[in-house]
Design a protein around this motif. Structure first.
Motif, short mmCIF file in Angstrom:
data_model
loop_
_atom_site.label_atom_id
_atom_site.label_comp_id
_atom_site.label_asym_id
_atom_site.label_seq_id
_atom_site.Cartn_x
_atom_site.Cartn_y
_atom_site.Cartn_z
N SER A 128 -15.20 -6.15 13.41
CA SER A 128 -14.15 -5.17 13.74
C SER A 128 -12.86 -5.73 12.97
N LEU A 129 -12.51 -6.71 12.91
CA LEU A 129 -11.31 -7.38 12.31
C LEU A 129 -11.34 -7.03 10.81
N HIS A 130 -12.43 -7.38 10.24
CA HIS A 130 -12.73 -7.06 8.86
C HIS A 130 -12.63 -5.52 8.65
N LEU A 131 -13.26 -4.69 9.42
CA LEU A 131 -13.17 -3.32 9.23
C LEU A 131 -11.79 -2.74 9.33
N TRP A 132 -10.93 -3.57 10.26
CA TRP A 132 -9.64 -3.14 10.43
C TRP A 132 -8.77 -3.60 9.10
N ARG A 133 -9.07 -4.66 8.42
CA ARG A 133 -8.56 -5.12 7.25
C ARG A 133 -8.74 -4.05 6.14
N GLY A 134 -10.09 -3.64 5.93
CA GLY A 134 -10.49 -2.73 5.00
C GLY A 134 -9.92 -1.28 5.07
N MET A 135 -9.71 -1.00 6.35
CA MET A 135 -9.26 0.26 6.58
C MET A 135 -7.72 0.50 6.23
N VAL A 136 -6.92 -0.64 6.52
CA VAL A 136 -5.41 -0.93 6.48
C VAL A 136 -5.13 -0.69 4.82
N GLY A 137 -6.09 -1.25 4.07
CA GLY A 137 -5.98 -1.40 2.39
C GLY A 137 -6.25 -0.12 2.08
N TRP A 138 -7.51 0.65 2.48
CA TRP A 138 -7.83 1.80 2.13
C TRP A 138 -6.65 3.01 2.22
N PHE A 139 -5.98 2.70 3.65
CA PHE A 139 -5.04 3.89 3.80
C PHE A 139 -3.71 3.35 2.99
N GLY A 140 -3.66 2.21 2.58
CA GLY A 140 -2.42 1.70 1.43
C GLY A 140 -2.92 2.45 0.38
N GLY A 141 -4.05 2.47 -0.23
CA GLY A 141 -4.40 3.18 -1.42
C GLY A 141 -4.20 4.64 -1.47
N LEU A 142 -4.65 5.08 -0.31
CA LEU A 142 -4.40 6.70 -0.29
C LEU A 142 -3.14 6.94 -0.17
N LEU A 143 -2.24 6.15 0.38
CA LEU A 143 -0.71 6.41 0.66
C LEU A 143 -0.03 6.43 -0.72
N MET A 144 -0.57 5.65 -1.72
CA MET A 144 0.01 5.41 -3.12
C MET A 144 -0.59 6.63 -3.87
N TRP A 145 -1.68 6.97 -3.83
CA TRP A 145 -2.24 8.28 -4.59
C TRP A 145 -1.47 9.58 -4.11
N ILE A 146 -0.86 9.59 -2.84
CA ILE A 146 -0.25 10.91 -2.40
C ILE A 146 1.31 10.88 -2.75
N ALA A 147 1.76 9.31 -2.58
CA ALA A 147 3.22 9.24 -2.97
C ALA A 147 3.66 9.20 -4.24
N ALA A 148 2.60 8.90 -5.05
CA ALA A 148 2.77 9.08 -6.63
C ALA A 148 3.29 10.39 -7.15
N SER A 149 2.59 11.54 -6.71
CA SER A 149 3.09 12.86 -7.09
C SER A 149 4.03 13.52 -6.14
N ALA A 150 4.14 13.04 -4.76
CA ALA A 150 4.76 13.80 -3.72
C ALA A 150 6.31 13.02 -3.78
N VAL A 151 6.34 11.85 -4.13
CA VAL A 151 7.54 10.96 -3.93
C VAL A 151 8.18 10.50 -5.23
N LEU A 152 7.25 9.64 -5.83
CA LEU A 152 7.73 8.93 -7.12
C LEU A 152 8.09 9.89 -8.15
N ALA A 153 7.12 10.72 -8.54
CA ALA A 153 7.08 11.52 -9.74
C ALA A 153 8.29 12.46 -9.89
N PRO A 154 8.81 13.14 -8.80
CA PRO A 154 10.04 14.04 -8.75
C PRO A 154 11.35 13.16 -8.92
N LEU A 155 11.12 11.70 -8.44
CA LEU A 155 12.37 10.86 -8.88
C LEU A 155 12.03 10.25 -10.13
N ASN A 156 11.24 10.64 -10.84
CA ASN A 156 10.90 9.74 -12.02
C ASN A 156 10.86 8.27 -12.08
#
Length: 506
Positions: A128-156
């Protein structure tokens, strides 16, 4: 309802998602009969959701203000620094045999998709702890996918400053005359567009790994780690998984999503011509993926090692595959090591190829992907500029043969890329000096600094001659590495943009 939720600060929304996600490992622990871990995750989830609801209720009576891009950038910074304090609570309570600082380090490492772990012995953590580590990393990757075009790209920022016409941290001049969509609307649109792709790719890889022979939990952790390029594993690496060569081959294909954003989306195009074969990042990545292993493979004959085994085709094939997989893995800043990597080392005669892996991780993957490092686009732009300067040295009166877009990249883009490279080098030097001042050897300081800034945690155990034990580090050294991981994930230009007076004047 969705519009109402999006009116709240991004950090509050992320906290609510994190609190709700804690229920999944809690249910998994309950199904496994691990009641102490189940209570830790369930109680943390309930308390977290209650706290988020109370804060949201308190803020709902205030006058509504639209979230700006700089506010979202600040929320992104808080997500990588403050949110892990909350994510570490169930991990700390569930494990119960480590300090809270170690738990915080583990969550920062997972959320930034670094994958450096305090627990080299995977058996110390429950599933269960391994699953939580993997989930946190997975959410971090999704966050960067979304933030790239929604947050970072408009600010160059995040690599887009190389091709954009505006200055880093500011809007492009061509968009000033038009009314731009609100940041909340962009976040909603990008999430609806990319989240199904991210979830679908993860589910497809998980299914293929299960068919290949992995346990379901091991398969889902490896699938999430591959898409997020976090390098997190429940069994100490893919070389210890049950899927064998077939699993590595499937993971190898999914690594390609970290080389260019065009592999999964065209919302932030970095090339004027459509098509993946025109993308300079993907082409440069393929050159490195095939060039480095071939050089290692050819060194067998150049250095005349193991001459009696030259005709062993199976050994040669294993050496070539081990080089291909490991090269792409570290170029994407994932850090998975092939089961045939030892064969590749013996074949090439390089007993400690740590410098090669450090170099690949520093280059990193594509812009707006989950990969870290300097990024392939910046390397390509610096190559274009140096190639043009060499032409001018030979033919001083020559004129560039490219269009205005490429000329802009060769000039202003190369200048900004060079500034970023210098900031990256200065940050790397500073972190090395601080770690050395805290008692680490020079070799360990270099490996730790590169691993943190490139978000390639497995370098800590692979690149050094002897693996570095993170548990033996002092508390200040651990905090320095945490800061370096956040710096490597957000990049220095984005953090400098946080000092924009417009953010604090509001």
């Amino acid at each position: 309802m969705i519009a109402r939720l999006l009116s709240f600060p991004l950090i509050l929304i992320l906290s609510g998602i994190a609190a709700a996600a804690m229920l999944l490992p809690g249910l998994h622990a309950l199904a496994q009969g691990d009641f102490s871990v189940a209570r830790a995750f369930t109680y943390s989830s309930i308390l977290g959701l209650a706290l988020v609801a109370l804060i949201g209720l308190a803020m709902s009576n205030h006058p509504r203000r639209l979230n700006s891009d700089l506010n979202d950038l600040l929320s992104l910074f808080l997500a990588f620094t403050v949110l892990p304090l909350f994510l570490a609570v169930p991990f700390y309570e569930g494990l119960a045999t480590t300090s809270f600082l170690n738990s915080y380090f583990e969550m920062v490492s997972s959320l930034t998709t670094t994958g450096a772990t305090m627990f080299a012995d995977a058996g110390r953590l429950t599933d269960s702890l391994h699953l939580w580590r993997g989930m946190v990393g997975w959410f971090g990757g999704l966050l960067m996918w979304i933030a790239a075009s929604a947050v970072l790209a408009p600010l160059n920022l995040g690599g887009f400053e190389v091709t954009a016409s505006g200055e880093p941290g500011q809007f492009g001049t061509e968009t000033v005359r038009f009314e731009r969509a609100s940041s909340a609307k962009r976040l909603s649109q990008v999430t609806r567009q990319l989240a199904p792709i991210y979830i679908g790719l993860t589910a497809a890889l998980w299914l293929l790994l299960v068919i290949g022979g992995d346990r379901p939990l091991v398969a889902v952790v490896h699938a999430m780690s591959t898409l997020a390029t976090s390098g997190i594993s429940a069994v100490g690496g893919v070389e210890h998984a049950g899927s064998g060569f077939g699993g590595e081959a499937v993971i190898f294909l999914f690594f390609l999503f970290a080389l260019s954003r065009l592999t999964f989306s065209s919302d932030t195009v970095t090339t004027a011509r459509p098509g993946l074969h025109h993308d300079p990042e993907f082409r440069l990545g393929m050159i490195l993926v095939f060039g480095v292993p071939l050089l290692l493979f050819a060194r067998h004959w150049i250095a005349a090692f193991d001459v009696d085994e030259v005709e062993n085709l199976s050994l040669a094939a294993g050496a070539l595959w081990g080089g291909l997989f490991t090269t792409l893995s570290f170029l994407s800043t994932t850090g998975f090591e092939s089961a045939s990597w030892d064969v590749a080392q013996d074949w090439s005669g390089l007993s400690t190829p740590g410098m090669i892996l450090l170099g690949l991780s520093l280059i990193g993957g594509g812009v707006a992907t989950t990969a870290g490092g300097v990024k392939l686009l910046r390397v390509y732009v610096l190559y274009l500029n140096s190639h043009r300067e060499m032409e001018r040295m030979v033919f001083p009166s020559s004129v560039g043969r490219s269009g205005p877009g490429t000329r802009r990249i060769r000039r202003q883009g190369a200048f900004i890329a060079w500034i970023f490279f210098m900031l990256f080098a200065m940050s790397l030097s500073m972190i090395i000096m601080v770690l050395a001042g805290l008692g680490q050897s020079f070799e360990s300081s270099v490996v730790l600094a590169v691993a943190a800034l490139s978000t390639t945690g497995p370098l800590i155990t692979v690149a050094a001659e002897t693996p570095i034990e993170l548990l033996t580090l002092s508390s200040p050294a651990k905090m320095v590495i945490c800061g370096a991981m956040v710096l490597g994930r957000l990049e220095m230009l984005a953090i400098i943009a946080l000092f924009n007076p417009g953010l604090w004047r509001d």
